[in-house]
Design an enzyme around this catalytic site. Structure first.
Site, short mmCIF file in Angstrom:
data_model
loop_
_atom_site.label_atom_id
_atom_site.label_comp_id
_atom_site.label_asym_id
_atom_site.label_seq_id
_atom_site.Cartn_x
_atom_site.Cartn_y
_atom_site.Cartn_z
N TYR A 142 0.86 -1.19 0.00
CA TYR A 142 0.00 0.00 0.00
C TYR A 142 0.89 1.23 0.00
CZ TYR A 142 -3.44 3.45 1.70
OH TYR A 142 -4.25 4.54 1.85
N ASP A 237 9.27 2.96 -0.16
CA ASP A 237 8.21 3.59 0.63
C ASP A 237 8.40 3.15 2.08
OD1 ASP A 237 6.01 4.56 1.85
OD2 ASP A 237 4.54 3.64 0.50
N LYS A 265 4.19 8.76 9.07
CA LYS A 265 3.86 8.15 10.36
C LYS A 265 4.79 8.62 11.49
CE LYS A 265 0.92 4.64 8.49
NZ LYS A 265 1.03 4.14 7.12
C1 LIG Z 1 0.31 4.59 5.81
C2 LIG Z 1 1.08 4.40 4.57
C3 LIG Z 1 0.96 5.29 3.48
C4 LIG Z 1 -0.06 6.41 3.44
O1 LIG Z 1 0.13 7.33 4.44
P1 LIG Z 1 -1.11 8.27 4.88
O2 LIG Z 1 -0.50 9.24 5.82
O3 LIG Z 1 -2.13 7.35 5.48
O4 LIG Z 1 -1.63 8.91 3.64
C5 LIG Z 1 1.80 5.11 2.40
N1 LIG Z 1 2.69 4.11 2.37
C6 LIG Z 1 2.82 3.22 3.38
C7 LIG Z 1 3.84 2.14 3.30
C8 LIG Z 1 2.00 3.33 4.50
O5 LIG Z 1 2.10 2.43 5.48
#
Ligand SMILES: *Cc1c(COP(=O)(O)O)cnc(C)c1O
Length: 429
Positions: A142, A237, A265
């Site tokens: 994701y 990511d 995060k």
């Molecule tokens: C949570 C997450 C996102 C998206 O971040 P948001 O702040 O929820 O938009 C993108 N990539 C990864 C790997 C994530 O865990």
């Protein structure tokens, strides 16, 4: 009627599904979502005043637990000087200095307000830099909810049985090539077919959005080599893994250098910040230097940046991630061992403060293997633990999180709750 139920009923009337982010609705596990009114250390308290040990930690950001006094003090100090300026501040520079120091592959960095913006912007700059359109991602990873990335995108969608989202134009999705995680042959085949068209490969270098899946030895190096050969931008990511698995993220742990990195995060410590950065030649394509446009009214917001700086500084303490990793291993291996003793095939995987628990004898290597896990048993464990005062992620497809505030008492209480929960599961079987 419970206060949680009452709030949920009213929320469903005014907010789609009663929630502002889908997995919160308990759709995967059933039952009534808990509405929280406060958190302290490892604990959260719901609308009925019931206390839980929290293994979600706001889905990762709360590396030091809820309401850490140092983080709160940093927020208070920033707040009193004004909430936002829409002009540069020294705090953003401090954050840029810290991020480039802790994650050496990042030569230049820009802040955003969400991980979704960070990954969307990283893709755009990779496309602008290479002049190519196609991207490659992995099934079950994701990367936020922008159109190009919302293809076979992991937990939130899996929980609701949607392989991908409505509202994404097929023309855009067609530019995203998807292969299975850890499938080296499929990656090679994709490069054989599309190598000259690929702007970027984006990957969660440890996957945390299809529960928790580690890369096979050599898998990330293969991506590195193929991207270098084809002039494709390799994007790690690390929105979830950054500062969670190690201070420098997965790239520090395994010694692989991506061209670009996205963070989020933990870098906001519970307030909205994310970042994307990487090679100077790539980042120089961004406006106002170059032609790739990207912006944000609240980007680099001083209150959020202050929470993030305090959170990262606390994590720089010598031995922080080793200690966090030990606690995480103790509680997750402990739960898996109790499960096996109760007759369930179970295993646990963890790195730093992130973990996966599986109703399966061996750790899954990709999404199809994650889907083989016994979801029914997970759901019954989830509800038994909830009754016992332990809040696990409300979906079999989510990773779990441990904070530095999860002390020995919290861990022992969790294991005692797990032992009682498995006994209940067995009695009901
Ligand atoms: C949570 C997450 C996102 C998206 O971040 P948001 O702040 O929820 O938009 C993108 N990539 C990864 C790997 C994530 O865990």
């Amino acid at each position: 009627m419970s206060r949680n139920q009452e709030l949920f009923d009213r929320s469903r009337h005014l907010i789609p599904g009663g929630v502002n982010s889908p997995v919160r609705a308990f759709g995967g596990v059933g039952g009534v979502p808990r509405f929280f009114q406060r958190g302290q250390g490892p604990h959260v308290y719901d609308a009925d005043g019931k206390r839980y040990i929290d293994y979600v930690c706001s889905w990762g950001p709360l590396l030091h637990g809820h309401a850490h006094p140092v983080v709160l003090e940093a927020v208070r100090a920033a707040m009193e000087k004004g909430l936002s300026f829409g002009a540069p501040t020294g705090l953003e520079l401090e954050m840029a200095e810290l991020l480039t120091e802790l994650v050496p592959s990042i030569e230049q960095v820009r802040l955003t307000s969400s991980g979704t913006e960070a990954t969307m912007s990283a893709i755009r700059v990779a496309r602008g830099f290479t002049g190519r359109s196609r991207i490659l991602k992995f099934d079950g990873c994701y990367h936020g909810h922008s159109d190009s990335l919302l293809v076979k995108a992991g937990s939130g969608l899996l929980t609701f049985g949607q392989p991908s989202s409505g509202g994404v134009p097929a023309e855009l999705a067609a530019l995203t090539t998807v292969v299975d995680y850890n499938d080296a042959a499929a990656v090679r085949a994709a490069f054989d077919q599309y190598g000259h068209e690929l702007a970027a490969v984006i990957v969660e270098p440890i996957a945390g959005n299809m529960n928790f899946v580690l890369p096979d030895p050599g898998f990330l190096q293969l991506l590195r080599d193929l991207c270098t050969q084809h002039g494709t931008v390799l994007i790690f990511d690390e929105v979830m893994t950054g500062f969670r698995v190690a201070l420098g993220g997965v790239q520090a742990l395994y010694g692989i250098t991506p061209d670009m990195t996205t963070l989020g995060k933990v870098i906001g410590g519970g307030l909205p910040i994310a970042a994307f950065g990487g090679r100077r030649d790539i980042m120089s394509c961004l406006a106002p230097l170059g032609s790739v446009y990207q912006a944000g009214t609240l980007s680099g917001n001083p209150v959020a940046v202050s929470a993030g700086l305090a959170t990262l500084h606390l994590a720089q303490e010598e031995g922080f991630h080793v200690a966090l990793g030990e606690r995480t291993r103790e509680v997750t291996e402990g739960i898996a061992a109790l499960g096996r003793a109760a007759g369930f095939p179970m295993c646990a995987v963890s790195v730093g403060g992130m973990f996966g628990l599986f109703f399966r004898a061996t750790p899954p290597r990709n999404l199809p293997e994650v889907m083989e896990c016994d979801r029914d048993s997970f759901n019954r464990l989830f509800h038994a633990m909830l009754d016992e005062g332990v809040y696990l992620a409300p979906s079999a497809y989510e990773a779990g999180f441990v904070s530095a505030a999860h002390d020995g008492d919290a861990i022992q209480e969790t294991l005692a709750a797990a032992e009682r929960s498995f006994a209940r599961l067995r009695a009901a079987a």
